[in-house]
Every structure is written in C-alpha cells, then in structure tokens.
Design a protein around this motif. Sequence first.
Motif, PDB file in Angstrom:
ATOM      1  N   PRO A   1      37.888  -3.417  44.500  1.00 53.36           N
ATOM      2  CA  PRO A   1      37.973  -3.645  43.061  1.00 53.36           C
ATOM      3  C   PRO A   1      36.594  -3.978  42.492  1.00 53.36           C
ATOM      4  CG  PRO A   1      38.804  -5.561  44.257  1.00 53.36           C
ATOM      5  CD  PRO A   1      38.456  -4.535  45.289  1.00 53.36           C
ATOM      6  N   HIS A   2      36.309  -3.525  41.270  1.00 51.55           N
ATOM      7  CA  HIS A   2      35.028  -3.854  40.640  1.00 51.55           C
ATOM      8  C   HIS A   2      34.988  -5.354  40.333  1.00 51.55           C
ATOM      9  CE1 HIS A   2      31.493  -3.829  38.208  1.00 51.55           C
ATOM     10  NE2 HIS A   2      32.132  -3.954  37.063  1.00 51.55           N
ATOM     11  N   ILE A   3      36.163  -5.888  39.922  1.00 53.38           N
ATOM     12  CA  ILE A   3      36.262  -7.333  39.676  1.00 53.38           C
ATOM     13  C   ILE A   3      37.401  -7.869  40.545  1.00 53.38           C
ATOM     14  CG2 ILE A   3      36.704  -9.134  37.956  1.00 53.38           C
ATOM     15  CD1 ILE A   3      35.771  -7.137  35.795  1.00 53.38           C
ATOM     16  N   ALA A   4      37.087  -8.843  41.387  1.00 53.00           N
ATOM     17  CA  ALA A   4      38.111  -9.477  42.226  1.00 53.00           C
ATOM     18  C   ALA A   4      38.293 -10.920  41.763  1.00 53.00           C
ATOM     19  CB  ALA A   4      37.693  -9.458  43.690  1.00 53.00           C
ATOM     20  N   VAL A   5      39.548 -11.366  41.711  1.00 55.84           N
ATOM     21  CA  VAL A   5      39.839 -12.755  41.345  1.00 55.84           C
ATOM     22  C   VAL A   5      40.639 -13.383  42.486  1.00 55.84           C
ATOM     23  CG1 VAL A   5      40.989 -14.286  39.687  1.00 55.84           C
ATOM     24  CG2 VAL A   5      39.972 -12.132  38.885  1.00 55.84           C
ATOM     25  N   LEU A   6      40.196 -14.559  42.943  1.00 51.82           N
ATOM     26  CA  LEU A   6      40.962 -15.328  43.933  1.00 51.82           C
ATOM     27  C   LEU A   6      41.304 -16.663  43.280  1.00 51.82           C
ATOM     28  CD1 LEU A   6      42.207 -15.796  46.658  1.00 51.82           C
ATOM     29  CD2 LEU A   6      39.964 -16.151  47.641  1.00 51.82           C
ATOM     30  N   THR A   7      42.574 -16.828  42.913  1.00 51.24           N
ATOM     31  CA  THR A   7      42.957 -17.996  42.101  1.00 51.24           C
ATOM     32  C   THR A   7      42.918 -19.300  42.898  1.00 51.24           C
ATOM     33  OG1 THR A   7      45.291 -17.575  42.590  1.00 51.24           O
ATOM     34  CG2 THR A   7      44.422 -16.673  40.527  1.00 51.24           C
ATOM     35  N   ASN A   8      43.370 -19.287  44.133  1.00 49.34           N
ATOM     36  CA  ASN A   8      43.381 -20.502  44.970  1.00 49.34           C
ATOM     37  C   ASN A   8      43.942 -20.149  46.347  1.00 49.34           C
ATOM     38  OD1 ASN A   8      46.256 -20.388  44.743  1.00 49.34           O
ATOM     39  ND2 ASN A   8      46.089 -21.454  42.793  1.00 49.34           N
ATOM     40  N   LEU A   9      43.872 -21.102  47.262  1.00 45.72           N
ATOM     41  CA  LEU A   9      44.413 -20.885  48.613  1.00 45.72           C
ATOM     42  C   LEU A   9      45.228 -22.094  49.023  1.00 45.72           C
ATOM     43  CD1 LEU A   9      41.203 -19.449  50.302  1.00 45.72           C
ATOM     44  CD2 LEU A   9      43.343 -18.212  50.005  1.00 45.72           C
TER      45      LEU A   9
ATOM     46  N   PHE B   1      42.849   8.049  44.583  1.00 47.19           N
ATOM     47  CA  PHE B   1      43.141   9.123  43.638  1.00 47.19           C
ATOM     48  C   PHE B   1      42.951   8.712  42.179  1.00 47.19           C
ATOM     49  CE2 PHE B   1      45.735   9.977  47.448  1.00 47.19           C
ATOM     50  CZ  PHE B   1      45.151  11.179  47.832  1.00 47.19           C
ATOM     51  N   THR B   2      42.238   7.621  41.952  1.00 47.49           N
ATOM     52  CA  THR B   2      41.975   7.210  40.565  1.00 47.49           C
ATOM     53  C   THR B   2      40.506   6.857  40.385  1.00 47.49           C
ATOM     54  OG1 THR B   2      42.510   5.650  38.799  1.00 47.49           O
ATOM     55  CG2 THR B   2      42.703   4.806  41.035  1.00 47.49           C
ATOM     56  N   GLU B   3      39.993   7.234  39.216  1.00 49.71           N
ATOM     57  CA  GLU B   3      38.618   6.868  38.848  1.00 49.71           C
ATOM     58  C   GLU B   3      38.625   5.574  38.031  1.00 49.71           C
ATOM     59  OE1 GLU B   3      35.703   8.735  39.619  1.00 49.71           O
ATOM     60  OE2 GLU B   3      37.173   9.596  41.004  1.00 49.71           O
ATOM     61  N   ALA B   4      39.809   5.032  37.770  1.00 50.82           N
ATOM     62  CA  ALA B   4      39.917   3.845  36.908  1.00 50.82           C
ATOM     63  C   ALA B   4      39.163   2.659  37.506  1.00 50.82           C
ATOM     64  CB  ALA B   4      41.383   3.476  36.718  1.00 50.82           C
ATOM     65  N   MET B   5      38.622   1.819  36.628  1.00 49.52           N
ATOM     66  CA  MET B   5      37.973   0.576  37.057  1.00 49.52           C
ATOM     67  C   MET B   5      39.078  -0.427  37.405  1.00 49.52           C
ATOM     68  SD  MET B   5      36.900  -2.647  36.378  1.00 49.52           S
ATOM     69  CE  MET B   5      37.566  -2.855  34.791  1.00 49.52           C
ATOM     70  N   ILE B   6      38.968  -1.061  38.572  1.00 49.76           N
ATOM     71  CA  ILE B   6      40.066  -1.917  39.042  1.00 49.76           C
ATOM     72  C   ILE B   6      39.696  -3.395  39.037  1.00 49.76           C
ATOM     73  CG2 ILE B   6      41.453  -2.500  41.084  1.00 49.76           C
ATOM     74  CD1 ILE B   6      41.609   0.520  41.656  1.00 49.76           C
ATOM     75  N   VAL B   7      40.601  -4.195  38.451  1.00 45.11           N
ATOM     76  CA  VAL B   7      40.534  -5.657  38.548  1.00 45.11           C
ATOM     77  C   VAL B   7      41.627  -6.049  39.537  1.00 45.11           C
ATOM     78  CG1 VAL B   7      40.767  -7.848  37.306  1.00 45.11           C
ATOM     79  CG2 VAL B   7      39.866  -5.830  36.116  1.00 45.11           C
TER      80      VAL B   7
ATOM     81  N   MET C   1      40.965 -19.534  32.411  1.00 42.10           N
ATOM     82  CA  MET C   1      39.519 -19.367  32.671  1.00 42.10           C
ATOM     83  C   MET C   1      39.245 -18.088  33.470  1.00 42.10           C
ATOM     84  SD  MET C   1      37.867 -23.160  33.285  1.00 42.10           S
ATOM     85  CE  MET C   1      39.089 -23.942  34.311  1.00 42.10           C
ATOM     86  N   ALA C   2      40.090 -17.835  34.473  1.00 44.68           N
ATOM     87  CA  ALA C   2      39.903 -16.631  35.296  1.00 44.68           C
ATOM     88  C   ALA C   2      40.075 -15.373  34.448  1.00 44.68           C
ATOM     89  CB  ALA C   2      40.901 -16.632  36.456  1.00 44.68           C
ATOM     90  N   ALA C   3      41.151 -15.328  33.657  1.00 41.92           N
ATOM     91  CA  ALA C   3      41.443 -14.146  32.834  1.00 41.92           C
ATOM     92  C   ALA C   3      40.364 -13.940  31.769  1.00 41.92           C
ATOM     93  CB  ALA C   3      42.815 -14.305  32.179  1.00 41.92           C
ATOM     94  N   THR C   4      39.900 -15.045  31.178  1.00 36.25           N
ATOM     95  CA  THR C   4      38.861 -14.968  30.135  1.00 36.25           C
ATOM     96  C   THR C   4      37.547 -14.446  30.711  1.00 36.25           C
ATOM     97  OG1 THR C   4      39.900 -16.791  28.950  1.00 36.25           O
ATOM     98  CG2 THR C   4      37.618 -16.337  28.408  1.00 36.25           C
ATOM     99  N   THR C   5      37.255 -14.837  31.948  1.00 38.50           N
ATOM    100  CA  THR C   5      36.036 -14.354  32.609  1.00 38.50           C
ATOM    101  C   THR C   5      36.091 -12.832  32.753  1.00 38.50           C
ATOM    102  OG1 THR C   5      35.872 -16.447  33.824  1.00 38.50           O
ATOM    103  CG2 THR C   5      34.539 -14.626  34.639  1.00 38.50           C
ATOM    104  N   VAL C   6      37.246 -12.314  33.175  1.00 39.35           N
ATOM    105  CA  VAL C   6      37.410 -10.854  33.301  1.00 39.35           C
ATOM    106  C   VAL C   6      37.224 -10.185  31.937  1.00 39.35           C
ATOM    107  CG1 VAL C   6      38.990  -8.968  33.896  1.00 39.35           C
ATOM    108  CG2 VAL C   6      39.020 -11.069  35.259  1.00 39.35           C
ATOM    109  N   ALA C   7      37.906 -10.724  30.926  1.00 47.98           N
ATOM    110  CA  ALA C   7      37.856 -10.122  29.589  1.00 47.98           C
ATOM    111  C   ALA C   7      36.425 -10.105  29.045  1.00 47.98           C
ATOM    112  CB  ALA C   7      38.778 -10.885  28.647  1.00 47.98           C
ATOM    113  N   THR C   8      35.674 -11.167  29.322  1.00 50.21           N
ATOM    114  CA  THR C   8      34.286 -11.249  28.838  1.00 50.21           C
ATOM    115  C   THR C   8      33.405 -10.229  29.560  1.00 50.21           C
ATOM    116  OG1 THR C   8      34.650 -13.586  28.351  1.00 50.21           O
ATOM    117  CG2 THR C   8      32.368 -12.849  28.427  1.00 50.21           C
ATOM    118  N   LEU C   9      33.618 -10.080  30.875  1.00 44.53           N
ATOM    119  CA  LEU C   9      32.861  -9.061  31.627  1.00 44.53           C
ATOM    120  C   LEU C   9      33.118  -7.669  31.054  1.00 44.53           C
ATOM    121  CD1 LEU C   9      33.376 -10.152  35.369  1.00 44.53           C
ATOM    122  CD2 LEU C   9      31.194 -10.075  34.144  1.00 44.53           C
ATOM    123  N   LEU C  10      34.349  -7.447  30.576  1.00 40.32           N
ATOM    124  CA  LEU C  10      34.718  -6.128  30.046  1.00 40.32           C
ATOM    125  C   LEU C  10      34.512  -6.045  28.530  1.00 40.32           C
ATOM    126  CD1 LEU C  10      37.800  -5.280  32.265  1.00 40.32           C
ATOM    127  CD2 LEU C  10      35.436  -4.592  32.551  1.00 40.32           C
TER     128      LEU C  10
END
Length: 445
Positions: free
Chosen positions: A171-179, A100-106, A281-290
């Motif tokens: 999600p348009h951008i997916a982040v997997l921090t670690n396992l 129910f949302t058109e928003a871009m999802i991270v 680094m993960a957060a900065t990568t998202v911010a740079t893509l956007l």
Amino acid sequence: MGKRLVILGAGESGVGTAILGVKKGFEVFVSDFGKIKETYKQVLLHHEIEWEEDGHSEKKILSADTVMKSPGIPDTAPIVVKLEKAGINVVSEIEFASQFTEAMIVGITGSNGKTTTATLTYALLERGGLNVGLAGNIGKSFAKQVAEDDFDQFVLELSSFQLDGIKSFAPHIAVLTNLSPDHLDRYDNDFQKYIASKFRIAMNQKEDDYFIYDADDEVLVEWLEKHPIRSQLLPFSNTKKLEKGAYINNEEIILTINNKNLTMPIASLGLQGKHNQKNAMAATTVATLLKIRKATIRECLESFQGVEHRLEKVLKINNVMYINDSKATNVNATFYALDSMETPTVWIVGGVDKGNDYGDLLPLVNEKVKAIVCLGVHSEKIIKAFGNVVDIMVETQSMQDAVNVAYKLSQRGDSVLLSPACASFDLFKNYEDRGRQFKEAVRNL
C-alpha cells in the motif's frame, strides 16, 4: 503466473476473486469445504464458474498454478499443507487482486479501530471528491471491485489473516492503529508472531510510501525500533507532542505534515472517546496526505457517526441505555468500551475465548460494572476472573435470555453494554449476527 486459479472458500472474497479471475482469462475452480450460500452459488452459475461444496477434490486443487485461500481457512488445514508441500503459490484475495489495479491503496490494520478508521478514511476521501472504493475486511470484495469498478483509490481494511497471504502487495499509505493480543489461537499463542503478521503491511513499502501508527502503543514502537521499515513514519499520539504527525494539545487535534497544519477541537468530533480521537487522527493524516481540503476534513469529522456494532447506541428504555459493541471480539476492544462508560453498567460478555487474559479489565470492571451476564460457551474464565469483583453474575445461553436478565438487573440511569471480548462462533454466525440479535432482543423488551 500460470493460468489455472483455484479458490478455497466461496464466501465474499472467494467469489469476488473468481469473478476477477475469469475476467483476467484464468481457468477458475472454486472449492468450499462446507456449504456455499445460495446467493454466491447464483453468482458462480451466472459467470459459468466451476464449483464444488461439502469437501475438496484434491486432484483438481493440486493441479492449480495459483491458489487463493479465504482468510478464514487456517494454514494448518490439510489441503493447505498439501499445497505448500507441492510448492503451489497460495495467496490471499488482497495479493491476487492488487496485481490487477493501478489504484493508489491505503491499507489499514490493527487489533482494534481498523473498521472505524477505514470507514472514516473512506468518508473523508469520498467527501473530498476522490473516486474511491472501500474493501478488504469490510463491504464488497476487493477483487470484485477491481473487476467491476474503476476506482482511483482504495481504502482496504486488512486483517492479519489477509496480510499472511501477501507476497508483493504494497500500500502507498499503511496505517497500524494498535497492537494487542488477538487471534493467538492462529499464531501458536505467540504474540510476537501476531505482531510480525500485522507489520507485513509495510514489508514491501518503499521510501516514498507512508506508515501511520500509534506512538503511544509501546509494543508497536518497540517493534519498529528493532525492525526498521523503509517508508516515511507519521505517528499519532494522545500524550506526546510530535514534530510531524498528529497529537492532542489543549483539547485540540494538531496535525503537521510537510509544513501543512490542521487543528480541530476534540469537542466537535462526531465520535467521542479517547480511542476515537486516535481513529480520527489516523484518518485525518491520510486525508491530508491526499490533499483533501481542511474544511472538508472538519465537516466530515463533525458529522461522522461511527460504524454498526461498535459502541452503537440502540435504545433507551426506562432511562437505561442499551449499547451494542458486538464488534469487540477481544479484551482490548472491550477495555475501550468499558473505559467510555459513564454510568453503572450491566455488562453482557462471553463467547469463544481466543486465549483471553482478562486481568487488564479488572480495575475498570471494579469501577464501572454492577452486574455481569455471561453469554456463550466459555463462561468459566469470566466467572473466575471477576467473581471477586462483581456481586451479581448470571450465565445465559441465548441472546434473548441475556437481554432479559440484563433488563431485570438494570435500574434507571444504568447502561446495558454488549461487549463480548470473545469471538461469536459458538451461538452466532459472526459478530454482525450477534449484534443484530442483541438489537432485536432490545427492541422486543
């Protein structure tokens, strides 16, 4: 999609989904096996939503077209098994609301670091002027925000339980921090099942989507090689030079995406520690893509102070620093906490053991920990694991006792660290309750 929506569990995600369901014209029924909090009852009454507590009315539930199951309810719960047998569509809040949302999802998931990474990503995007919401495993319900706010982007912190209930969510951008092994009690003690669950975040992604991940995590990299995904890969690393993605060289973060470069000295990060370099680094990568401006990214990384209950400095008393890391509900998170300690440490640990293997912590405990205070029901394993390494071990049954004992055992220049490596459900409502009780006990010293 049929129009009868039944919601199992009347917590934040359940009540949020109910509000969205009503708005979208569903006939909504909310059922909770336990007691419903008074605040949530008031919301349900206000929206004239039918609800029940202290048990499930099977007939009403099995008449559903769609069921939203709260993440805390296991797939093995009798009512869920019956729903599956009846072929009724059972989804998570994330799956339901995303339609129910058109928003871009991270979407951000991982065993550790996801809250810090999600909060930092949200801060970067918001400071960059985007109309962005923060939801998922954090803050206000995603469904409620979809119903009531008109965001252009969402940053969602996602647990494996939430991802287990998705079917088309992408999600348009997916982040997997670690396992690292966590919640294995919900995955038949099978680490591979847990990994598969985390990777569901990328299962519906397409070629023009992005997948950001830790290239130093061997388990993660090996899984990716065996199970390729369609989205574009953007790794980050503390140890390897990368052609694209983010890495560290000469005490600087270096990020390269689509011929765009950004550099940032590690020393100027508001959050210190190796794991926080990765979160940054993960957060900065998202911010740079956007397309957030470099200057904005740098300013935000310098000023960001972290999240409550994650290596949170509480007070210094008699030159002893008290640190609240209640959010460390698994061994891997506690590994990072102990690794970041630079003074002799009195370590408060314990709670509900989720199949923990404490072996990885032995070298760190040997090097950093002068005394262990066990707090909670499962102390035997902790005592067995570290009895030969640490001379002083004390068992306690309340936070007040644990903090008082730690106070007596610590000397000037030491640290007292609450980093439980366990779930909190034996003595506390959740990790937040545990962290707040710790802070209160420290302030009362």
